[in-house]
Design an enzyme around this catalytic site. Structure first.
Site, short mmCIF file in Angstrom:
data_model
loop_
_atom_site.label_atom_id
_atom_site.label_comp_id
_atom_site.label_asym_id
_atom_site.label_seq_id
_atom_site.Cartn_x
_atom_site.Cartn_y
_atom_site.Cartn_z
CD GLU A 105 -2.54 -1.14 2.43
OE1 GLU A 105 -2.65 -1.62 3.46
OE2 GLU A 105 -3.95 -0.99 2.44
CD GLU A 125 -3.83 -6.67 4.28
OE1 GLU A 125 -2.99 -6.65 2.98
OE2 GLU A 125 -2.06 -4.87 4.11
N1 3HC Z 1 4.04 -6.97 12.31
C1 3HC Z 1 4.91 -7.41 13.35
N2 3HC Z 1 5.98 -8.29 13.15
C2 3HC Z 1 6.14 -9.43 11.92
C3 3HC Z 1 5.26 -9.16 10.88
C4 3HC Z 1 4.48 -7.51 10.60
N3 3HC Z 1 3.75 -7.05 10.04
N4 3HC Z 1 5.19 -9.90 10.40
C5 3HC Z 1 6.36 -10.64 10.58
N5 3HC Z 1 6.44 -10.11 11.96
C6 3HC Z 1 7.81 -10.59 12.80
C7 3HC Z 1 7.67 -12.35 13.25
O1 3HC Z 1 6.39 -11.97 14.28
C8 3HC Z 1 8.48 -12.94 13.61
O2 3HC Z 1 9.25 -12.45 15.11
P1 3HC Z 1 9.44 -13.87 15.65
O3 3HC Z 1 10.88 -13.38 15.69
O4 3HC Z 1 10.07 -12.06 17.29
O5 3HC Z 1 8.70 -14.28 15.76
C9 3HC Z 1 9.54 -12.10 12.65
O6 3HC Z 1 8.80 -10.89 12.43
C10 3HC Z 1 10.26 -12.78 11.60
O7 3HC Z 1 8.76 -13.79 11.11
P2 3HC Z 1 8.07 -14.69 10.37
O8 3HC Z 1 8.96 -15.73 11.12
O9 3HC Z 1 7.66 -14.88 9.50
O10 3HC Z 1 9.99 -14.39 9.09
P3 3HC Z 1 9.49 -15.12 7.68
O11 3HC Z 1 10.52 -14.63 6.69
O12 3HC Z 1 9.48 -16.50 7.70
O13 3HC Z 1 8.77 -14.53 6.60
C11 3HC Z 1 7.13 -13.12 5.85
C12 3HC Z 1 8.56 -13.37 6.34
C13 3HC Z 1 6.78 -12.97 4.96
C14 3HC Z 1 6.55 -10.87 6.20
C15 3HC Z 1 6.14 -12.96 7.63
O14 3HC Z 1 7.16 -12.56 8.48
C16 3HC Z 1 4.81 -12.49 7.05
O15 3HC Z 1 3.57 -13.04 5.85
N6 3HC Z 1 4.41 -11.27 8.29
C17 3HC Z 1 2.86 -11.12 7.88
C18 3HC Z 1 2.65 -10.04 6.36
C19 3HC Z 1 1.26 -9.28 6.22
O16 3HC Z 1 0.36 -10.20 7.15
N7 3HC Z 1 1.21 -8.12 6.52
C20 3HC Z 1 0.43 -7.72 6.29
C21 3HC Z 1 0.15 -7.12 7.60
S1 3HC Z 1 -1.82 -5.95 8.17
C22 3HC Z 1 -1.52 -4.42 7.60
O17 3HC Z 1 -0.48 -3.99 7.16
C23 3HC Z 1 -2.47 -3.73 7.31
C24 3HC Z 1 -2.41 -2.57 6.90
O18 3HC Z 1 -3.45 -2.75 5.05
C25 3HC Z 1 -3.43 -1.74 7.37
#
Ligand code: 3HC
Ligand code: NAI
Length: 694
Positions: A105, A125
């Site tokens: 975004e 999301e």
């Molecule tokens: N916010 C906070 N912490 C996050 C995060 C996020 N968006 N994404 C990942 N983390 C943290 C995890 O909890 C983890 O923490 P830890 O080491 O303390 O356990 C660390 O980052 C590493 O994450 P992964 O183990 O999942 O690492 P990978 O390399 O396997 O994957 C990733 C990376 C693909 C980015 C995966 O973490 C992921 O899918 N994250 C979520 C992505 C997501 O859903 N984004 C949308 C968020 S909602 C949003 O943006 C709302 C907006 O529209 C307003």
């Protein structure tokens, strides 16, 4: 200068470099850093263009999920994105790794986007029970068209940079350093005097779709087809549909309203909990975080049956070669044949190419005899579930496996320590319990034996993640976490039949709750004859299933069991079964009563929670959230209910304990007496989650 955003002016190109490990989430420090830098740039005439890029392994991976549900801290995302989009100087996003959720975004508010070809661009999301809440549902359709956008937003699946270029989401591809590439692209934009493009202003793709909405409606319906009880996918589709109805501003307001509804709803709370629970489960309790895994290059799987085949496919799907070992050529050929058939079926459905089938089968080398495991760094045993056979296999492996090889058993119930005891290296032995079908189900219970070495546990967790599984480390006991809790549930589902409930009533309550399959349909699928034979061997009776089996009703494979089957796999309630149950009860002198759906649900779920409490007390699971992970990814527990322990917390542990105590009395079943830990937490007004923050 903010720590999270480093600012540098390179000959008139202002570089904003986000550095917020581990995933460059848009935390308050990042928002503030961007806000302040953009504010300052407004009056800095030396700035001709701006480049937004990230340090580390990825571009922004989204909003900071840890901030959700807490009081908002300014500046908000909308304010920062507004500053980017309305910047009078061109803004270039240089994307590597992931641009997910709020990350994409943000990029959509830049005037130009460049990416590496393997970058993941997506709005996931929906997987957190949310929708893109920073304009994503309104901007993405304007760039890629509403059909592609609804597919991406409802499924949450990303596209890569290559595809991004094709669909117009990125303006160019680069290799190497994002900052250098961004600066170069910005110079080109300035040199060519390219006009500033604001995504919000371009309605051309919407106008085309408005003329004929069929394609959009079809895409929205298709994307929503498999959304079992989840509210977010529908809300996502509604927001995208809004782009065809009103102005950009109206669409944004609609998106905001829907986003807040979801954010405050129970489903997203549970899904966000599951996100962190899944990641927490990979951290092995009591093992230092810096424990190094052993090297795993060669993998051998023993047994090419249902599980050995599925496990081999999981490795091949991740591009890892395996040696698959059987007793004889015939069993091996049969096993390899089943795998090929499975892959061919996926290819026929369009899930992979014929070339992929060849490649994956090419990674699986069949061999007869255990000697073929000599070179393996990891050996996973999946032979028959008999202790004597397992011991025989492990004793032989002990003699031939190379020093330091990890020896894992896929046993469902058997004692890992007893299996390890036949080797001279119990520190290298553990359970890796996959779930059927193993190439599909995500869970891998990693069973820690009394002597399992820490680096062996970490190796198993690592390899499970490498093949796309979700590991949960559990202790050694009969059935470990998942099957032990399932047994507690099965005991109640069986008992309910003797009290007056029917299989279809129990199954309907369970599936309405969101679990994909009820216990009796599951029993029919697994086959009722196995339990019947084992009861006969042990001299145990269970009148209703015994009567079914005596009547040849062995389940799905016999075309009849608790249900009848007319050619397909769909269970059809059978009056003959009702009759058989009623006659059996008469013979036993039991009078059936009307059992309410509420009682069925409570007796299907609370005994599992009770067993979960015992599992925690005994230290078989380190965290309640690990138990939830087992149920979410091994048994299809609905993600929007967070897992059995989370669910019990939301219902209230006092209620759960009270109901269990009442059922223990009413049904004369001491196993239903609330476990001491459950009683204690209930009395203190606490939750299972409170144990984690001790
Ligand atoms: N916010 C906070 N912490 C996050 C995060 C996020 N968006 N994404 C990942 N983390 C943290 C995890 O909890 C983890 O923490 P830890 O080491 O303390 O356990 C660390 O980052 C590493 O994450 P992964 O183990 O999942 O690492 P990978 O390399 O396997 O994957 C990733 C990376 C693909 C980015 C995966 O973490 C992921 O899918 N994250 C979520 C992505 C997501 O859903 N984004 C949308 C968020 S909602 C949003 O943006 C709302 C907006 O529209 C307003
Ligand atoms: P299966 O009967 O389909 O396959 C077992 C295979 O092992 C057979 O092909 C057999 O020929 C082979 N085998 C037996 N002894 C061998 C030896 N000494 N060397 C090489 N191969 C040998 O059994 P399934 O269902 O795959 O189960 C295997 C294990 O996985 C069991 O421990 C079971 O409890 C466990 N498991 C099974 C699940 C299921 O749903 N089927 C789920 C999770 C675990």
């Amino acid at each position: 200068m903010s720590e999270a955003v480093k600012v540098e002016n390179r000959d008139g190109i202002l570089v904003l470099l986000i550095d917020n490990p581990p995933v460059n989430a848009l935390s308050v420090s990042v928002r503030k850093g961007l806000h302040d830098a953009l504010d300052k740039a407004k009056t800095d005439n030396s700035v001709k263009a701006i480049v937004l890029a990230c340090a580390g392994r990825s571009f922004i991976s989204g909003a900071d999920i840890r901030e959700f549900g807490k009081p908002p801290q300014p500046p908000g995302m909308a304010e920062v994105l507004d500053m980017l989009e309305n910047s009078p100087r061109p803004v270039v996003a240089a994307i590597h790794g992931n641009a997910l959720g709020g990350g994409l975004e943000t990029a959509l508010c830049c005037h130009f986007r460049i990416a590496t070809k393997d970058t993941k661009l997506g709005l996931p999301e929906v997987k957190l029970g949310l929708l893109p809440g920073a304009g994503g549902t309104q901007r993405l359709p304007r760039v890629v068209g509403p059909v592609k956008a609804v597919q991406m937003i409802v499924t949450g699946e990303p596209i890569n940079g290559d595809e991004g270029l094709k669909v117009g989401l990125v303006d160019g591809l680069f290799e190497g350093d994002p900052v250098a590439a961004g600066v170069e692209f910005a110079k080109k934009v300035l040199a060519e005097k390219r006009p500033l493009k604001r995504v919000r202003d371009d309605n051309s793709k919407l106008d085309a779709a408005k003329k004929d909405r069929t394609a959009f409606n079809e895409a929205a319906a298709a994307a929503n087809k498999r959304n079992r009880g989840l509210v977010a996918p529908l809300a996502c589709a509604e927001c995208v549909a809004q782009t065809l109805e009103g102005t950009f501003e109206e669409g944004l307001a609609f998106e905001r309203k829907k986003f807040l509804e979801l954010m405050n709803g129970e489903q997203s709370k549970a899904q966000r909990y599951a996100f962190f629970a899944e990641r927490e489960a990979s951290k092995v309790a009591g093992v230092p975080a810096d424990t190094k895994p052993r090297k795993v290059d060669h993998v051998a799987i023993i047994g090419a049956g249902t599980m050995g085949g599925g496990i081999s496919m999981s490795f091949a799907n991740a591009g890892i070669a395996v040696t698959l070992i059987e007793l004889g050529q015939e069993q091996l050929d049969r096993g390899l044949g089943v795998m090929k058939k499975n892959y061919d079926a996926t290819a026929a459905r369009g899930g992979m190419s014929a070339d992929d089938v060849t490649k994956r089968m090419g990674l699986i080398t069949g061999k007869v005899g255990l000697e073929a495991a000599t070179d393996a760094d990891l050996i996973i045993e999946a032979v028959f579930e008999t202790m004597a056979i397992k011991k025989d296999v492990f004793a032989k492996l002990d003699a031939i496996a190379k020093p330091g090889a990890v020896l894992a058993s896929n046993t469902s119930y058997l004692n890992i320590d007893e299996i390890a005891s036949v080797t001279k290296r119990p520190q290298d032995v553990l359970g890796m319990h996959f779930f059927s079908p193993a190439n599909v189900m995500k869970l891998c219970e990693i069973v820690r034996g009394a002597k399992t070495a820490p680096d062996v546990l970490v190796t198993a967790v690592n390899i499970a993640r490498r093949i796309g599984k979700i590991p949960a480390v559990v202790g050694n006991c009969d059935g470990f976490v998942g099957n032990r809790m399932l047994s507690a549930r099965s005991k109640q589902s069986d008992k309910l039949l003797y009290e007056g409930a029917l299989p279809q009533q129990v199954d309907a309550v369970v599936t309405k709750f969101g679990i994909p399959m009820g216990p009796f349909t599951m029993g029919d699928m697994a086959g009722l004859d196995i339990g019947w034979r084992s009861r006969k061997d042990r001299g145990i009776k269970s009148e209703i299933p015994d009567a079914l089996c005596e009547d040849g009703r062995f389940g799905l494979k016999a075309g009849k069991g608790y249900y009848k089957y007319e050619g397909g796999r769909a269970p059809i309630p059978d009056p003959e079964v009702e009759d058989l149950i009623s006659k059996t009860l008469q013979k036993m002198g039991k009078t059936p009563r009307k059992v309410s759906d509420e009682e069925i649900l409570e007796r299907m779920v609370y005994p599992m929670v009770n067993e979960g409490a015992r599992i925690l007390e005994e230290g078989i699971a380190a965290r309640a959230s690990d138990i939830d992970v087992v149920w979410l990814y091994g048994y299809g527990w609905p993600i929007y209910r967070g897992g059995p322990m989370y669910y019990a917390d939301t219902v209230g542990l006092k209620h759960v304990a009270d109901r269990l105590a009442a059922y223990a009395k009413e049904t004369n079943d001491p196993s239903l007496e609330p476990a001491p830990l459950l009683k204690k937490l209930a009395a203190e007004g606490k939750t299972f989650a409170s144990l984690a923050s001790k």
